[in-house]
Design a protein around this motif. Structure first.
Motif, mmCIF file in Angstrom:
data_model
loop_
_atom_site.group_PDB
_atom_site.id
_atom_site.type_symbol
_atom_site.label_atom_id
_atom_site.label_comp_id
_atom_site.label_asym_id
_atom_site.label_seq_id
_atom_site.Cartn_x
_atom_site.Cartn_y
_atom_site.Cartn_z
ATOM 1 N N HIS A 196 -18.276 6.792 8.556
ATOM 2 C CA HIS A 196 -16.847 6.831 8.707
ATOM 3 C C HIS A 196 -16.477 7.167 10.220
ATOM 4 O O HIS A 196 -17.032 7.951 10.877
ATOM 5 N N ARG A 235 -7.354 -8.064 3.197
ATOM 6 C CA ARG A 235 -6.712 -6.714 2.792
ATOM 7 C C ARG A 235 -6.041 -7.088 1.300
ATOM 8 O O ARG A 235 -5.757 -6.009 0.457
ATOM 9 N N ARG A 289 0.794 -1.121 0.049
ATOM 10 C CA ARG A 289 -0.003 -0.069 0.120
ATOM 11 C C ARG A 289 0.846 1.167 -0.134
ATOM 12 O O ARG A 289 0.599 2.560 -0.623
ATOM 13 N N LYS A 329 -9.512 -8.757 7.553
ATOM 14 C CA LYS A 329 -10.106 -7.789 6.635
ATOM 15 C C LYS A 329 -10.196 -8.017 5.122
ATOM 16 O O LYS A 329 -10.246 -7.368 4.389
ATOM 17 N N HIS A 363 -7.484 6.341 15.963
ATOM 18 C CA HIS A 363 -6.887 7.842 15.855
ATOM 19 C C HIS A 363 -7.040 8.515 17.245
ATOM 20 O O HIS A 363 -6.630 9.959 17.458
ATOM 21 N N GLN A 382 -11.395 14.409 4.028
ATOM 22 C CA GLN A 382 -10.351 14.212 2.903
ATOM 23 C C GLN A 382 -9.571 13.367 2.920
ATOM 24 O O GLN A 382 -9.636 12.586 3.995
ATOM 25 N N ARG A 395 -4.102 8.873 1.768
ATOM 26 C CA ARG A 395 -4.475 7.697 1.080
ATOM 27 C C ARG A 395 -5.111 8.267 -0.204
ATOM 28 O O ARG A 395 -5.309 9.584 -0.572
ATOM 29 N N SER A 443 -11.882 20.146 12.315
ATOM 30 C CA SER A 443 -11.364 20.426 10.852
ATOM 31 C C SER A 443 -12.131 19.812 9.929
ATOM 32 O O SER A 443 -12.507 20.390 8.738
ATOM 33 N N THR A 470 -14.035 8.415 12.912
ATOM 34 C CA THR A 470 -12.759 9.198 13.035
ATOM 35 C C THR A 470 -12.537 9.563 14.558
ATOM 36 O O THR A 470 -13.312 9.009 15.235
ATOM 37 N N THR A 475 -13.971 21.424 6.312
ATOM 38 C CA THR A 475 -13.545 20.806 4.744
ATOM 39 C C THR A 475 -14.119 19.706 4.266
ATOM 40 O O THR A 475 -13.848 19.347 3.145
ATOM 41 N N GLY A 476 -14.742 19.135 5.142
ATOM 42 C CA GLY A 476 -15.375 17.991 4.932
ATOM 43 C C GLY A 476 -14.227 16.686 5.041
ATOM 44 O O GLY A 476 -13.004 16.953 5.574
HETATM 45 C C1 HQG Z 1 -9.228 12.221 9.141
HETATM 46 C C2 HQG Z 1 -7.604 0.953 7.754
HETATM 47 C C3 HQG Z 1 -8.961 16.403 9.635
HETATM 48 C C4 HQG Z 1 -9.888 10.719 8.955
HETATM 49 C C5 HQG Z 1 -9.099 1.282 8.233
HETATM 50 C C6 HQG Z 1 -9.169 9.920 9.498
HETATM 51 C C7 HQG Z 1 -9.720 2.006 7.197
HETATM 52 C C8 HQG Z 1 -9.618 14.498 8.606
HETATM 53 C C9 HQG Z 1 -7.513 10.401 8.941
HETATM 54 C C10 HQG Z 1 -8.693 2.529 6.289
HETATM 55 C C11 HQG Z 1 -10.034 15.148 7.635
HETATM 56 C C12 HQG Z 1 -6.897 9.813 8.050
HETATM 57 C C13 HQG Z 1 -8.546 3.727 6.356
HETATM 58 C C14 HQG Z 1 -10.255 16.625 7.674
HETATM 59 C C15 HQG Z 1 -10.554 13.067 7.252
HETATM 60 N N1 HQG Z 1 -9.580 17.035 8.741
HETATM 61 N N2 HQG Z 1 -9.128 14.988 9.698
HETATM 62 N N3 HQG Z 1 -10.771 17.554 6.764
HETATM 63 N N4 HQG Z 1 -10.651 14.600 6.810
HETATM 64 N N5 HQG Z 1 -9.694 13.360 8.397
HETATM 65 O O1 HQG Z 1 -5.874 6.142 8.186
HETATM 66 O O2 HQG Z 1 -10.226 6.335 7.242
HETATM 67 O O3 HQG Z 1 -6.825 -1.759 8.820
HETATM 68 O O4 HQG Z 1 -5.704 7.651 6.386
HETATM 69 O O5 HQG Z 1 -11.304 10.926 9.595
HETATM 70 O O6 HQG Z 1 -9.960 0.120 8.647
HETATM 71 O O7 HQG Z 1 -8.856 5.998 9.529
HETATM 72 O O8 HQG Z 1 -5.320 -0.655 7.602
HETATM 73 O O9 HQG Z 1 -7.712 6.870 7.194
HETATM 74 O O10 HQG Z 1 -9.277 9.838 11.008
HETATM 75 O O11 HQG Z 1 -10.444 1.073 6.340
HETATM 76 O O12 HQG Z 1 -6.733 -2.214 6.593
HETATM 77 O O13 HQG Z 1 -7.929 11.573 8.664
HETATM 78 O O14 HQG Z 1 -7.607 1.969 7.023
HETATM 79 O O15 HQG Z 1 -7.698 -0.195 7.340
HETATM 80 O O16 HQG Z 1 -6.666 8.406 8.700
HETATM 81 O O17 HQG Z 1 -8.537 4.502 7.730
HETATM 82 P P1 HQG Z 1 -6.496 7.221 7.496
HETATM 83 P P2 HQG Z 1 -9.181 6.075 8.102
HETATM 84 P P3 HQG Z 1 -6.521 -1.257 7.613
#
Ligand code: HQG
Length: 177
Positions: free
Chosen positions: A98, A63, A15, A61, A137, A114, A118, A107, A100, A111-112
Motif C-alpha cells: 500500500h 479502470r 466512481r 489501468k 498524496h 482505513q 472509498r 495516523s 501512502t 488506526t491501521g
Molecule cells: C490514507 C487510485 C490517515 C491512505 C490508486 C491514502 C488506487 C490514512 C489515503 C486507488 C489512514 C486515501 C486508491 C489512516 C489510510 N490515517 N491516512 N488511518 N488509512 N489512509 O485516494 O489508496 O488511479 O482514497 O494511505 O491507484 O491512495 O484513481 O486511496 O493515502 O488504486 O484509478 O488515506 O485510487 O486509482 O486516499 O488510492 P485514496 P489510495 P486511480
C-alpha cells in the motif's frame, strides 16, 4: 476533449458523482451505456459508442469494464459511491503493498489502514504501483501488508477485474512500516 480528460471525467461519474450528469448507478455500479452516452451529450461532453470502447480498451489501468453483453458499463474499483461490486472473496498473496504519504504514517500507526472516502482499502501486488499511488498524496511511503496472515485470521479480500486487491480495513498488527 482529449481521451485522457474524458477518461478522468468518466472516473468521476462512474466512481464518485453520477449525479453530476443526472445518472444513477445500480446496486453493483453499472449504468446502461445508452443512458451514459445520452447524459454525456446532454451535459456537453458528447462521445460515441466507438470512442467509449476505445477509452475502455486503452485506459492505462483498465479502470472501466463493459458487462458481458456490452450494454452496461462500470468502474472496476475506486468508488466512493456506496455500491457492491459483488466480487467473490479471493485468497490474496502473502504480502500486498500500500502506497501512502509519509505524513499519514503516524495516523495509520494508530488506526491501521482505513478506507477513508472509498468503499475499500486499495492494495497492489507490486511496489512500483504502490509508489505511484503514494506519490499522489505527498512523499511516498510503502507499507507491506501481511495479507496471507490477515486472510487466515478471517479477513476477506477481493480482487477487482483490473487486478487491484481490496479489503475493508487493515489493522495495525498486519502492517510492516
Ligand atoms: C490514507 C487510485 C490517515 C491512505 C490508486 C491514502 C488506487 C490514512 C489515503 C486507488 C489512514 C486515501 C486508491 C489512516 C489510510 N490515517 N491516512 N488511518 N488509512 N489512509 O485516494 O489508496 O488511479 O482514497 O494511505 O491507484 O491512495 O484513481 O486511496 O493515502 O488504486 O484509478 O488515506 O485510487 O486509482 O486516499 O488510492 P485514496 P489510495 P486511480
Amino acid at each position: 476533449m482529449k481521451d485522457k480528460d474524458i477518461s478522468r471525467f468518466l472516473s468521476l461519474i462512474l466512481r464518485h458523482k453520477p449525479e453530476e450528469i443526472g445518472i444513477r448507478l445500480d446496486a453493483h455500479g453499472w449504468v446502461e451505456v445508452k443512458t451514459l452516452l445520452q447524459a454525456l451529450q446532454k451535459h456537453g461532453r458528447t462521445i460515441d459508442r466507438q470512442k467509449l470502447e476505445e477509452i475502455v480498451a486503452e485506459n492505462n489501468k483498465q479502470r472501466f469494464a463493459f458487462d458481458e453483453t456490452g450494454t452496461r458499463i462500470r468502474a472496476n474499483q475506486g468508488h466512493s459511491v456506496a455500491i457492491d461490486l459483488d466480487l467473490p472473496a479471493s485468497v490474496p498473496p502473502d504480502y500486498l503493498f500500500h502506497g501512502t504519504a509519509e505524513s499519514f504514517i503516524s495516523s495509520i500507526q494508530k488506526t491501521g489502514l482505513q478506507k477513508q472516502t472509498r468503499q475499500h482499502v486499495h492494495l497492489s501486488t507490486n511496489r512500483d504501483t504502490a509508489t505511484q499511488v503514494g506519490s499522489r498524496h505527498g512523499k511516498p511511503c510503502i507499507l507491506v501488508v501481511r495479507a496471507g496472515k490477515m486472510q487466515e485470521a478471517g479477513f476477506q479480500f477481493y480482487i477487482s477485474d483490473n487486478g487491484v486487491w481490496l479489503t475493508d480495513h487493515v489493522p495495525v498488527e498486519f502492517i510492516d512500516f
